[in-house]
Write an enzyme that holds these catalytic residues in place. Structure first.
Site, PDB file in Angstrom:
ATOM      1  N   LYS A 126       1.072  -1.336   0.021  1.00 20.70           N
ATOM      2  CA  LYS A 126      -0.100  -0.078   0.078  1.00 20.70           C
ATOM      3  C   LYS A 126       0.936   1.284   0.235  1.00 20.70           C
ATOM      4  O   LYS A 126       2.263   1.096   0.503  1.00 20.70           O
ATOM      5  CB  LYS A 126      -0.883   0.051   1.331  1.00 20.70           C
ATOM      6  CG  LYS A 126      -2.038   0.890   1.181  1.00 20.70           C
ATOM      7  CD  LYS A 126      -3.302   0.372   0.467  1.00 20.70           C
ATOM      8  CE  LYS A 126      -4.188   1.234   0.177  1.00 20.70           C
ATOM      9  NZ  LYS A 126      -5.477   0.807  -0.233  1.00 20.70           N
ATOM     10  N   GLY A 165      -5.517   2.697  -7.363  1.00 15.33           N
ATOM     11  CA  GLY A 165      -5.960   3.759  -6.799  1.00 15.33           C
ATOM     12  C   GLY A 165      -6.447   3.649  -5.376  1.00 15.33           C
ATOM     13  O   GLY A 165      -6.556   2.372  -4.874  1.00 15.33           O
ATOM     14  N   ASP A 166      -6.994   4.561  -4.582  1.00 15.08           N
ATOM     15  CA  ASP A 166      -7.502   4.372  -3.265  1.00 15.08           C
ATOM     16  C   ASP A 166      -8.127   5.629  -3.256  1.00 15.08           C
ATOM     17  O   ASP A 166      -8.489   6.494  -3.844  1.00 15.08           O
ATOM     18  CB  ASP A 166      -6.690   4.075  -1.970  1.00 15.08           C
ATOM     19  CG  ASP A 166      -7.594   3.428  -1.002  1.00 15.08           C
ATOM     20  OD1 ASP A 166      -7.800   2.600  -0.923  1.00 15.08           O
ATOM     21  OD2 ASP A 166      -7.556   4.498   0.045  1.00 15.08           O
TER      22      ASP A 166
HETATM   23  P1  NDP Z   1     -12.785   8.057  -2.855  1.00 25.05           P
HETATM   24  O1  NDP Z   1     -11.763   9.056  -2.948  1.00 25.05           O
HETATM   25  O2  NDP Z   1     -13.402   7.896  -4.462  1.00 25.05           O
HETATM   26  O3  NDP Z   1     -13.954   8.165  -2.215  1.00 25.05           O
HETATM   27  C1  NDP Z   1     -14.065   8.547  -0.824  1.00 25.05           C
HETATM   28  C2  NDP Z   1     -15.259   9.013  -0.156  1.00 25.05           C
HETATM   29  O4  NDP Z   1     -15.142   8.710   1.238  1.00 25.05           O
HETATM   30  C3  NDP Z   1     -15.444  10.429  -0.487  1.00 25.05           C
HETATM   31  O5  NDP Z   1     -16.819  10.538  -0.488  1.00 25.05           O
HETATM   32  C4  NDP Z   1     -14.992  11.097   0.890  1.00 25.05           C
HETATM   33  O6  NDP Z   1     -15.533  12.374   1.168  1.00 25.05           O
HETATM   34  C5  NDP Z   1     -15.143  10.091   1.887  1.00 25.05           C
HETATM   35  N1  NDP Z   1     -14.317  10.050   2.965  1.00 25.05           N
HETATM   36  C6  NDP Z   1     -12.843   9.929   2.778  1.00 25.05           C
HETATM   37  N2  NDP Z   1     -12.165  10.133   3.941  1.00 25.05           N
HETATM   38  C7  NDP Z   1     -13.290  10.632   4.811  1.00 25.05           C
HETATM   39  C8  NDP Z   1     -13.137  10.999   6.177  1.00 25.05           C
HETATM   40  N3  NDP Z   1     -12.003  11.228   6.945  1.00 25.05           N
HETATM   41  N4  NDP Z   1     -14.517  11.440   6.728  1.00 25.05           N
HETATM   42  C9  NDP Z   1     -15.571  11.402   6.097  1.00 25.05           C
HETATM   43  N5  NDP Z   1     -15.606  10.968   4.700  1.00 25.05           N
HETATM   44  C10 NDP Z   1     -14.454  10.635   4.325  1.00 25.05           C
HETATM   45  O7  NDP Z   1     -12.202   6.798  -2.238  1.00 25.05           O
HETATM   46  P2  NDP Z   1     -12.540   5.330  -2.777  1.00 25.05           P
HETATM   47  O8  NDP Z   1     -14.185   5.174  -2.830  1.00 25.05           O
HETATM   48  O9  NDP Z   1     -11.800   4.582  -3.561  1.00 25.05           O
HETATM   49  O10 NDP Z   1     -12.354   4.394  -1.375  1.00 25.05           O
HETATM   50  C11 NDP Z   1     -13.568   4.400  -0.263  1.00 25.05           C
HETATM   51  C12 NDP Z   1     -12.836   3.311   0.783  1.00 25.05           C
HETATM   52  O11 NDP Z   1     -12.966   2.063   0.072  1.00 25.05           O
HETATM   53  C13 NDP Z   1     -11.576   3.333   1.556  1.00 25.05           C
HETATM   54  O12 NDP Z   1     -11.444   2.892   2.653  1.00 25.05           O
HETATM   55  C14 NDP Z   1     -10.652   2.659   0.208  1.00 25.05           C
HETATM   56  O13 NDP Z   1      -9.708   2.252   1.223  1.00 25.05           O
HETATM   57  C15 NDP Z   1     -11.704   1.397   0.303  1.00 25.05           C
HETATM   58  N6  NDP Z   1     -11.325   0.679  -0.804  1.00 25.05           N
HETATM   59  C16 NDP Z   1     -11.253   1.222  -2.069  1.00 25.05           C
HETATM   60  C17 NDP Z   1     -10.842   0.507  -3.291  1.00 25.05           C
HETATM   61  C18 NDP Z   1     -10.974   0.919  -4.861  1.00 25.05           C
HETATM   62  O14 NDP Z   1     -10.798   0.192  -5.584  1.00 25.05           O
HETATM   63  N7  NDP Z   1     -11.056   2.208  -4.766  1.00 25.05           N
HETATM   64  C19 NDP Z   1     -10.537  -1.175  -3.084  1.00 25.05           C
HETATM   65  C20 NDP Z   1     -10.782  -1.611  -1.787  1.00 25.05           C
HETATM   66  C21 NDP Z   1     -11.224  -0.738  -0.837  1.00 25.05           C
HETATM   67  P3  NDP Z   1     -14.446  13.532   0.982  1.00 25.05           P
HETATM   68  O15 NDP Z   1     -14.577  13.719  -0.695  1.00 25.05           O
HETATM   69  O16 NDP Z   1     -15.457  14.871   1.555  1.00 25.05           O
HETATM   70  O17 NDP Z   1     -13.300  13.260   1.665  1.00 25.05           O
END
Ligand code: NDP
Length: 445
Positions: A126, A165-166
């Protein structure tokens, strides 16, 4: 925990001070290993547990970049190459101001077992940075990505370490990162990154995969009770990549998602989320959830509390770690929620997990439920290596089969170790034993 396992945990805490999320992730896995070690004591020999909690390599570096006004900024970059027993290190890059070594380490540790569950021959890693892409221009994001990759490129490669990505890293960032990698190496190694654009080596279904997979996993859990998602009300948190495609798949399967969120609050739309509008606001305009409410009569923005206050049948936390605590779990259970599938990594606190397991509901930890993203990244690597491209239906069929296989592995392991229906034990035991067997085969390395 058994003495042998407790000792390993204490050593992790002493050696990695202040890294609370990493301690939390390690504790959860080690606790699950009690029945595994009791049945197969050789897994605690030759310091195997001590080795598996220690990253093979940790890289931390300076990322200087220049903003549009000419001011110089310095961020910190990380790549944790945690475990390569099963294949090249694989795991996303997170750009978010909260990123530090402990966060990346927890994510890398989780990734080992998640990737093992996919059975796709990928190790765990990661990375990321405390850079915040919110409010930055495309040019600023590009300059940051180029600086980040200038160092990262020394450490990665299609057979070594393959980032994706993440949070904060989507198609735009992967494009800038790949462009810089290609320039530095003078080589079109498409397999060095996943989540690429379709015109330059990306895979169909990669964008949808994590959210889709999470919902498919929920559907598989419901099937064990003779139920489906049809007609169920769903609470989703987040409004990024994972949340949007979890909403899409839930709708396809006849459920009604009624919430989503970002860090400014959550939206309740009792009529069901208007997905086209949400995609327009979040994917096209890069806006905030309030922009959805202003254009959608009947929806409302709530800035206090969390989506878990809304009565639903199914909860899908898809935002970030520790976003659902013991009180939230109690509220969900009291209001009749019977299914929780984690799209995010470690979104439920230990208290929430305990409450779900105690109540005996269908609860799937992220390392199983959100593994569809990395599994499809492995499919992208496979297509890159074969210089081929599958159509959407083929890629989705493969994702569906992988998610069903992960579900069944979790169920089988939970039964084998005496706790049927415990997907936490099932995921950890199944993920761990596959990695551990290969580590033993490779000797003391
Ligand atoms: P994005 O950046 O696309 O979206 C993240 C979302 O979560 C946004 O709506 C963001 O809001 C919100 N968010 C992030 N941090 C916070 C916080 N501290 N408090 C409140 N809201 C928050 O990320 P992903 O959708 O890719 O990832 C979301 C989750 O899924 C993470 O835990 C990631 O590790 C996990 N994941 C992702 C994968 C992937 O393929 N993308 C694979 C497996 C797991 P805001 O814009 O306001 O920050």
């Amino acid at each position: 925990m058994q003495d042998v396992v407790e000792k390993v945990y204490e050593q992790v805490v002493a050696r990695n001070r202040g890294e609370a999320e990493f301690h939390q992730a390690v504790r959860e896995v080690l606790e699950s290993l009690d029945p595994v070690i009791a049945k197969h004591p050789h897994y605690a020999e030759d310091a195997l547990l001590e080795r598996i909690v220690e990253p093979e390599r940790q890289i931390m570096f300076r990322v200087p970049w220049v903003d549009d006004a000419g001011a110089v900024h310095v961020n910190r970059g990380f790549r944790i190459e945690f475990n390569s027993a099963l294949g090249p290190y694989k795991g996303g890059l997170r750009f978010h101001p909260s990123v530090n070594a402990g966060i990346i380490k927890f994510l890398g540790f989780e990734q080992i077992f998640k990737n093992s569950l996919t059975n796709q021959g990928i190790g765990g890693g990661k990375g990321g940075s405390d850079f915040d892409p919110h409010g930055k221009s495309d040019a600023e994001v590009m300059r940051f990505c180029q600086s980040f990759m200038t160092e990262l490129s020394r450490h990665i490669g299609p057979s070594t370490d393959v980032p994706a990505g993440d949070i904060g890293v989507g198609g735009r960032e992967i494009g800038y990162l790949f462009g810089q990698y290609k320039r530095l190496r003078n080589s079109y190694d498409a397999g060095v990154l996943t989540g690429k654009g379709l015109a330059w080596g990306g895979s169909l279904v990669r964008t949808e995969a994590t959210g889709y997979g999470t919902v498919l996993f929920a559907q598989s859990m419901l099937a064990t009770k003779g139920q489906t998602l049809e007609g169920k009300k769903v609470a989703v948190s987040g409004s990024g990549n994972v949340a949007i495609y979890a909403i899409e798949k839930a709708q396809q399967l006849g459920a009604t998602p009624i919430t989503f969120s970002d860090s400014s609050g959550y939206v309740v739309d009792e009529a069901g989320v208007d997905l086209d509008l949400l995609k327009q606001v979040k994917e096209v305009e890069r806006g905030r959830v309030a922009d959805y409410v202003s254009r959608r009569p009947g929806s409302r923005l709530v800035t206090e509390g969390r989506p878990w206050d809304v009565p639903v049948d199914v909860a899908l936390p898809c935002a970030t770690q520790n976003e659902l605590d013991g009180d939230d779990a109690a509220t969900l259970l009291r209001q009749g929620c019977a299914v929780v599938a984690e799209g995010a990594n470690m979104p439920s606190t230990p208290e929430a997990v305990e409450a779900f397991l105690g109540a005996g509901i269908l609860y799937a930890p992220g390392k199983a439920a959100n593994a569809g993203g990395v599994a499809t990244s492995a499919l992208e690597m496979e297509q890159n290596a074969g210089r081929t491209r599958w159509d959407f239906a083929t890629a989705e069929e493969k994702l569906t089969a992988i998610m069903a296989d992960i579900h069944d592995s979790c169920v089988a392991a939970a039964e084998e170790y005496g706790r049927p229906g415990d997907y936490v034990l099932g995921a950890n035991a199944a993920g761990f034993t596959r990695v551990a067997d290969v580590m033993i085969a490779h000797g003391i390395v």
